[in-house]
Design a protein around this motif. Structure first.
Motif, PDB file in Angstrom:
ATOM      1  N   MET A   1      55.552  82.581  10.884  1.00  0.00           N
ATOM      2  CA  MET A   1      55.437  83.449  10.174  1.00  0.00           C
ATOM      3  C   MET A   1      56.339  84.744  10.267  1.00  0.00           C
ATOM      4  O   MET A   1      55.956  85.443  11.540  1.00  0.00           O
ATOM      5  CB  MET A   1      53.291  83.341  10.226  1.00  0.00           C
ATOM      6  N   GLU A   2      56.014  85.467   9.755  1.00  0.00           N
ATOM      7  CA  GLU A   2      57.121  86.977   9.843  1.00  0.00           C
ATOM      8  C   GLU A   2      55.899  87.608   9.126  1.00  0.00           C
ATOM      9  O   GLU A   2      55.122  88.230   8.644  1.00  0.00           O
ATOM     10  CB  GLU A   2      57.945  87.073   8.267  1.00  0.00           C
ATOM     11  N   GLN A   3      56.236  88.853  10.413  1.00  0.00           N
ATOM     12  CA  GLN A   3      55.259  89.900  10.207  1.00  0.00           C
ATOM     13  C   GLN A   3      55.841  91.681  10.022  1.00  0.00           C
ATOM     14  O   GLN A   3      56.716  91.656  10.948  1.00  0.00           O
ATOM     15  CB  GLN A   3      53.885  89.822  11.265  1.00  0.00           C
ATOM     16  N   THR A   4      55.351  92.509   9.074  1.00  0.00           N
ATOM     17  CA  THR A   4      55.911  93.276   8.904  1.00  0.00           C
ATOM     18  C   THR A   4      54.800  94.285   9.357  1.00  0.00           C
ATOM     19  O   THR A   4      55.101  95.235   9.663  1.00  0.00           O
ATOM     20  CB  THR A   4      56.522  93.589   7.516  1.00  0.00           C
ATOM     21  N   MET A   5      53.262  94.708   9.611  1.00  0.00           N
ATOM     22  CA  MET A   5      52.859  95.115   9.504  1.00  0.00           C
ATOM     23  C   MET A   5      52.525  94.895  10.859  1.00  0.00           C
ATOM     24  O   MET A   5      51.629  93.405  11.143  1.00  0.00           O
ATOM     25  CB  MET A   5      51.714  95.196   9.096  1.00  0.00           C
ATOM     26  N   HIS A   6      51.448  95.744  12.298  1.00  0.00           N
ATOM     27  CA  HIS A   6      51.152  95.321  13.243  1.00  0.00           C
ATOM     28  C   HIS A   6      49.853  95.880  13.617  1.00  0.00           C
ATOM     29  O   HIS A   6      49.567  97.235  12.853  1.00  0.00           O
ATOM     30  CB  HIS A   6      52.044  95.163  14.411  1.00  0.00           C
ATOM     31  N   ASP A   7      48.819  94.426  13.952  1.00  0.00           N
ATOM     32  CA  ASP A   7      47.345  95.663  14.003  1.00  0.00           C
ATOM     33  C   ASP A   7      47.304  96.865  15.039  1.00  0.00           C
ATOM     34  O   ASP A   7      47.988  96.158  16.049  1.00  0.00           O
ATOM     35  CB  ASP A   7      46.741  94.128  13.896  1.00  0.00           C
ATOM     36  N   GLU A   8      45.739  96.843  15.369  1.00  0.00           N
ATOM     37  CA  GLU A   8      45.984  98.129  16.423  1.00  0.00           C
ATOM     38  C   GLU A   8      45.668  97.780  17.300  1.00  0.00           C
ATOM     39  O   GLU A   8      46.135  98.193  18.425  1.00  0.00           O
ATOM     40  CB  GLU A   8      44.809  98.698  16.052  1.00  0.00           C
ATOM     41  N   ASN A   9      45.253  96.009  17.430  1.00  0.00           N
ATOM     42  CA  ASN A   9      45.360  95.523  18.958  1.00  0.00           C
ATOM     43  C   ASN A   9      47.090  95.907  19.821  1.00  0.00           C
ATOM     44  O   ASN A   9      46.992  95.503  20.352  1.00  0.00           O
ATOM     45  CB  ASN A   9      44.550  94.345  18.658  1.00  0.00           C
ATOM     46  N   THR A  10      47.624  95.661  18.432  1.00  0.00           N
ATOM     47  CA  THR A  10      49.172  95.004  19.154  1.00  0.00           C
ATOM     48  C   THR A  10      49.619  96.559  19.862  1.00  0.00           C
ATOM     49  O   THR A  10      50.282  96.071  20.811  1.00  0.00           O
ATOM     50  CB  THR A  10      49.740  94.624  17.855  1.00  0.00           C
ATOM     51  N   VAL A  11      49.025  97.687  19.131  1.00  0.00           N
ATOM     52  CA  VAL A  11      49.560  98.374  19.152  1.00  0.00           C
ATOM     53  C   VAL A  11      49.331  99.328  20.274  1.00  0.00           C
ATOM     54  O   VAL A  11      50.167  99.475  21.364  1.00  0.00           O
ATOM     55  CB  VAL A  11      49.714  99.593  18.406  1.00  0.00           C
ATOM     56  N   GLN A  12      47.880  99.068  20.855  1.00  0.00           N
ATOM     57  CA  GLN A  12      47.205  99.372  22.365  1.00  0.00           C
ATOM     58  C   GLN A  12      47.563  98.708  23.075  1.00  0.00           C
ATOM     59  O   GLN A  12      47.584  99.342  24.224  1.00  0.00           O
ATOM     60  CB  GLN A  12      45.516  99.036  21.616  1.00  0.00           C
ATOM     61  N   ARG A  13      48.123  97.580  23.739  1.00  0.00           N
ATOM     62  CA  ARG A  13      48.406  96.788  23.816  1.00  0.00           C
ATOM     63  C   ARG A  13      50.407  97.423  24.573  1.00  0.00           C
ATOM     64  O   ARG A  13      50.261  97.321  25.272  1.00  0.00           O
ATOM     65  CB  ARG A  13      49.294  95.328  23.586  1.00  0.00           C
ATOM     66  N   PHE A  14      50.513  97.370  23.770  1.00  0.00           N
ATOM     67  CA  PHE A  14      52.030  97.995  23.823  1.00  0.00           C
ATOM     68  C   PHE A  14      51.992  99.263  24.474  1.00  0.00           C
ATOM     69  O   PHE A  14      51.931  99.800  25.738  1.00  0.00           O
ATOM     70  CB  PHE A  14      52.499  98.070  22.360  1.00  0.00           C
ATOM     71  N   ILE A  15      50.582 100.327  23.919  1.00  0.00           N
ATOM     72  CA  ILE A  15      50.061 101.439  25.173  1.00  0.00           C
ATOM     73  C   ILE A  15      50.326 101.227  26.370  1.00  0.00           C
ATOM     74  O   ILE A  15      50.786 101.736  27.662  1.00  0.00           O
ATOM     75  CB  ILE A  15      49.023 102.026  24.687  1.00  0.00           C
ATOM     76  N   ALA A  16      49.060 100.268  26.778  1.00  0.00           N
ATOM     77  CA  ALA A  16      49.316 100.076  27.795  1.00  0.00           C
ATOM     78  C   ALA A  16      49.864  99.362  29.048  1.00  0.00           C
ATOM     79  O   ALA A  16      50.711  99.829  29.884  1.00  0.00           O
ATOM     80  CB  ALA A  16      47.419  99.411  28.249  1.00  0.00           C
ATOM     81  N   LEU A  17      51.084  99.232  28.069  1.00  0.00           N
ATOM     82  CA  LEU A  17      51.930  98.358  28.620  1.00  0.00           C
ATOM     83  C   LEU A  17      52.948  98.918  28.717  1.00  0.00           C
ATOM     84  O   LEU A  17      53.994  99.631  30.524  1.00  0.00           O
ATOM     85  CB  LEU A  17      52.975  96.543  27.989  1.00  0.00           C
ATOM     86  N   ARG A  18      53.422 100.166  28.503  1.00  0.00           N
ATOM     87  CA  ARG A  18      54.065 101.195  28.385  1.00  0.00           C
ATOM     88  C   ARG A  18      53.405 102.157  29.549  1.00  0.00           C
ATOM     89  O   ARG A  18      54.345 102.575  30.630  1.00  0.00           O
ATOM     90  CB  ARG A  18      54.663 102.470  27.541  1.00  0.00           C
ATOM     91  N   VAL A  19      52.298 102.765  29.770  1.00  0.00           N
ATOM     92  CA  VAL A  19      51.356 102.839  30.803  1.00  0.00           C
ATOM     93  C   VAL A  19      51.636 102.498  32.209  1.00  0.00           C
ATOM     94  O   VAL A  19      51.966 102.971  32.833  1.00  0.00           O
ATOM     95  CB  VAL A  19      50.195 103.062  30.647  1.00  0.00           C
ATOM     96  N   GLN A  20      52.165 101.138  31.608  1.00  0.00           N
ATOM     97  CA  GLN A  20      52.841  99.747  33.281  1.00  0.00           C
ATOM     98  C   GLN A  20      53.260 100.173  33.755  1.00  0.00           C
ATOM     99  O   GLN A  20      54.342  99.730  34.702  1.00  0.00           O
ATOM    100  CB  GLN A  20      51.835  98.970  33.370  1.00  0.00           C
ATOM    101  N   GLY A  21      54.712 101.240  32.523  1.00  0.00           N
ATOM    102  CA  GLY A  21      55.493 101.022  32.902  1.00  0.00           C
ATOM    103  C   GLY A  21      56.890 100.241  32.777  1.00  0.00           C
ATOM    104  O   GLY A  21      57.726  99.888  32.982  1.00  0.00           O
ATOM    105  N   ARG A  22      56.563  99.390  31.883  1.00  0.00           N
ATOM    106  CA  ARG A  22      56.938  97.755  31.322  1.00  0.00           C
ATOM    107  C   ARG A  22      58.763  98.717  30.937  1.00  0.00           C
ATOM    108  O   ARG A  22      58.020  99.124  29.537  1.00  0.00           O
ATOM    109  CB  ARG A  22      56.322  97.361  30.653  1.00  0.00           C
ATOM    110  N   PRO A  23      59.502  97.619  30.754  1.00  0.00           N
ATOM    111  CA  PRO A  23      60.507  98.502  29.574  1.00  0.00           C
ATOM    112  C   PRO A  23      60.165  97.670  28.440  1.00  0.00           C
ATOM    113  O   PRO A  23      59.790  96.386  28.183  1.00  0.00           O
ATOM    114  CB  PRO A  23      61.949  97.898  30.606  1.00  0.00           C
ATOM    115  N   PHE A  24      61.168  98.481  27.680  1.00  0.00           N
ATOM    116  CA  PHE A  24      60.508  97.915  26.071  1.00  0.00           C
ATOM    117  C   PHE A  24      61.455  96.923  25.739  1.00  0.00           C
ATOM    118  O   PHE A  24      60.096  95.653  25.499  1.00  0.00           O
ATOM    119  CB  PHE A  24      61.638  98.925  24.948  1.00  0.00           C
ATOM    120  N   ALA A  25      62.201  96.169  26.138  1.00  0.00           N
ATOM    121  CA  ALA A  25      62.636  94.816  26.147  1.00  0.00           C
ATOM    122  C   ALA A  25      60.992  93.786  27.023  1.00  0.00           C
ATOM    123  O   ALA A  25      61.757  93.288  25.774  1.00  0.00           O
ATOM    124  CB  ALA A  25      64.254  94.539  26.720  1.00  0.00           C
TER     125      ALA A  25
END
Length: 66
Positions: A1-25
């Protein structure tokens, strides 16, 4: 299943992981979002990420102890 839009939970998870210093990859693999999209989100949410990184209590102390 291809997804072009991402839900707000995915964005919030991204923010939390970046705050932890995780690299983009690593984040891209974990949440199944392309690196270019993550870079775009990083720019869009840079102030939120920076605020959480400088105020660990906002993230429930998730930021690593250094």
């Amino acid at each position: 299943m291809e997804q072009t839009m991402h839900d707000e939970n995915t964005v919030q998870r991204f923010i939390a992981l970046r705050v932890q210093g995780r690299p983009f990859a690593r984040i891209a693999e974990e949440i199944n979002v392309s690196v270019p999209t993550l870079v775009s989100w990083s720019r869009k949410h840079q102030h939120t990420i920076a605020n959480h990184a400088t105020h660990p209590s906002v993230t429930g102390g998730v930021v690593g102890d250094r």
